[in-house]
Design an enzyme around this catalytic site. Sequence first.
Site, PDB file in Angstrom:
ATOM      1  N   ASP A   1      20.461  39.853 -13.191  1.00 29.74           N
ATOM      2  CA  ASP A   1      20.239  38.816 -14.192  1.00 29.74           C
ATOM      3  C   ASP A   1      18.715  38.711 -14.353  1.00 29.74           C
ATOM      4  OD1 ASP A   1      20.404  36.806 -16.001  1.00 29.74           O
ATOM      5  OD2 ASP A   1      21.714  35.522 -14.810  1.00 29.74           O
TER       6      ASP A   1
HETATM    7  C1  BGC Z   1      21.159  34.399 -18.114  1.00 25.43           C
HETATM    8  C2  BGC Z   1      21.979  35.606 -18.511  1.00 25.43           C
HETATM    9  C3  BGC Z   1      21.402  36.207 -19.747  1.00 25.43           C
HETATM   10  C4  BGC Z   1      19.960  36.565 -19.508  1.00 25.43           C
HETATM   11  C5  BGC Z   1      19.281  37.181 -20.704  1.00 25.43           C
HETATM   12  C6  BGC Z   1      19.675  34.715 -18.030  1.00 25.43           C
HETATM   13  O1  BGC Z   1      18.918  33.563 -17.888  1.00 25.43           O
HETATM   14  O2  BGC Z   1      21.611  33.884 -16.896  1.00 25.43           O
HETATM   15  O3  BGC Z   1      23.309  35.236 -18.702  1.00 25.43           O
HETATM   16  O4  BGC Z   1      22.160  37.330 -20.137  1.00 25.43           O
HETATM   17  O5  BGC Z   1      19.249  35.387 -19.180  1.00 25.43           O
HETATM   18  O6  BGC Z   1      19.131  36.268 -21.724  1.00 25.43           O
END
Ligand code: BGC
Length: 803
Positions: free
Chosen positions: A318
């Site tokens: 993530d």
């Molecule tokens: C989130 C993800 C997301 C990523 C990119 C993170 O903060 O937890 O779900 O895909 O950001 O935007």
Amino acid sequence: MKKALKILLKVVGIIIFLAVISGLGGWWYINSTFLSFEKDYAENIDIKELTIDGYTFLDRNGNGKTDIYEDDRKTTDERVENLLYQMTLEEKIHLLKGSGIGSAMGKGGTAVPGAVGTIVPTPRLGIPTIYLSDGPAGLRIEPKREGEDRTYYCTSFPIGTLLSSTWNTNLVNEIGTAMGSEAKEYGIDVILGPGANIQRHPLCGRNFEYYSEDPVLTGFIGAAMVNGIESQGIGTSVKHFVANNQETDRNFNDVIVTDRAMREIYLKGFEIIVEKSQPWTIMSSYNKVNGTYVPERKDLMTDILRDDWQYQGLVMTDWFGGDNASAMIAAGNDLLEPGTRRQWKALKKAVENGTLSEEEINTSTRRILKLIVQSNKMHNYQYSNNPDLDTHAKIARQSATEGMILLKNKQTLPIQKGKNIALMGVTSFDFIAGGTGSGDVNEAYTVSLEEGLKNAGFEINEKAKQVFETHKSKYKKEFVKPEGLSAMTTPYFPPRMAYTIDELKAIVTSSELGIITIGRNSGEGGDRVEDDDFSLSEKEQNMITKVCKAFHAAGKKVVVVMNIGGVIETASWKGQPDAIILAWQGGQEGGNSVVDILSGKVNPSGKLPMTFPINLNDHSSNANFPLEGATYNIMTLMFASREEKPENEKVKNKDYTDYEEGIYVGYRHFDKAELEVSYPFGHGLSYTTFDLSNLNVTMKNDTINVMATITNSGSFAGKEVVQIYTSKPDTKIDRPLKELRTFAKTKSLNAGEATILTLQIPVSELSYWSEEASQWILEKGLYSIQVGASSRDIRLSMEVEVN
Ligand code: BGC
């Protein structure tokens, strides 16, 4: 005096000087660490087409020959191995992290503004950039681009929770296909979704992105979504693997959980998705599990995912997730997103000093190359920037209608067209399409309930509308919708309404039916709270009571529409209105979809993917969940220290969360504890009735075959969900009373029409995870196969012997 002035000027000068220096220094640091650290790795877009011996291909490395990796007649594996062979060690290391969060800003040649990450290009070999974009309810890219008149809106599909409420895997597959084709036409290669975390507690701010409190429903719906999206040559990233069930301190929170709960509840949905759809990518979660960051856990990244489940794709972190770059790669987390210079340096160093072996680098590089070779980019697909938004809007409307749930109907719905409807509550006029954060979509419009009613030929009560307008002009500032980054981080929540006796009188006399909409919004980075969110505010309670009294006194009815993203309290007020529709957040067509149900154009067939409890505290997880809520903080994501706190400084439910309830999540707990609920898992009404009959259960080749007849015994055409639970009555171990094993949705059955459904359950699915043996164990003996219309409405059951 002069001297004092001089000193003052000097001090001010020094302060300004220091501010400029630290500003520049700060900018240099951010730019070189997070934004622009690629230097020699700009994508090579000057690639020529060649024809040799009648075969036309892109000469990616410009050597005038057909390299195996350039030849799409070769298998993916052959092309990947050839690429791997041709890459330098540095190029491989470079591929293991993205090109920085700057890619989200849409800088550079092929960039797509609003994409949040990349797999970096390898210019020497002409390997293209791969773009990654959110997310579960539709593609999230910037709708406007500098210097261009046209827009790049995406379809806002219903939220994940609504999709699982359809219990219709074919429909979800169709939505996935539409989402995938939108990504394909906008030049995006991987959609960062679906979300497959378990809704452990009702207040998790991101529950709307997730499917259910149950892993089987999560797994079946998730796999349908992945298969739909990937049918378009677009990858998915199933997230957040694993046990990311709260947003409070999500970047550091340590989940203390048993292996059994992991296997049976938190991992199970992901396992089903891997088995049924082999997603191109999986996104590891921010949190720790039992003391170690998930992306650094080899048991999760490799032993379970790859060895036990045979997962073939790649795992990415993530955004800014994990701590130790080389430990993540070594564990089997192949790609670090969005990538920082620090990580690149750390990886290079780890290779130099031998902490990370070339073999480990090759393993991850291979997986990344496989995705690249499979992508539309490598097939030189020329995207149009013109997805079929009209068709997708129709799919969004149809799917939202099918996932909305009729919770109560006292001879009220459907209603005749043309009626004068009094809309009450802010959200009736200002419908919420979806939650906030990365799960949001930049859609061109959202159909409100008011617009939906007008579109279908209903009359909107002027008096009720006027009360809303007066309220809106009184709170002008609060009604300004946040835009850009703040729209992502701040749920929009204008003040709620109250009605005077006189206003209500005028509304009741001039209308034929009242509709109250209760709205809720939440999103990434924050968890909800009990007061005034899970529970209705006093204003809302009063509104429901007063409106129902006034309408009922005049012999008129009231419908409550819940435009929400997560569970709210219903037990205290559900007795008052005549009908309740759980509309969830239905995407951009939400208002039209509610009206399709109100008018009877579509017979409701949604079923609850989670339990609606009487009290929040009835949830076993309530003893271990951060109940104070939290707000989104992007700085913590990027800059906060990952240093371990001393044990005695750790704060419960923030630094760590103890999943004391084990496997008893959702209905598994409510059933075992014999608790009354407000609405049970699997519940949902229809305008018709369905009978279940002729249950036949047989066993062949380690598969249980369940056959049952479903008859539409009412007078309205409609679909029904058939849910199959199993239980082990004389079990020797501590097991849930029943567990969902499979389900199916009928086609639309006309009044009187019957259909036979045949469903299969592999016997191995009846196993439980034994902590002692550290494996799945199948108890022998009799199992009860239960067929129901909800978890608490089992209509038929039969026993089957497992030897
Ligand atoms: C989130 C993800 C997301 C990523 C990119 C993170 O903060 O937890 O779900 O895909 O950001 O935007």
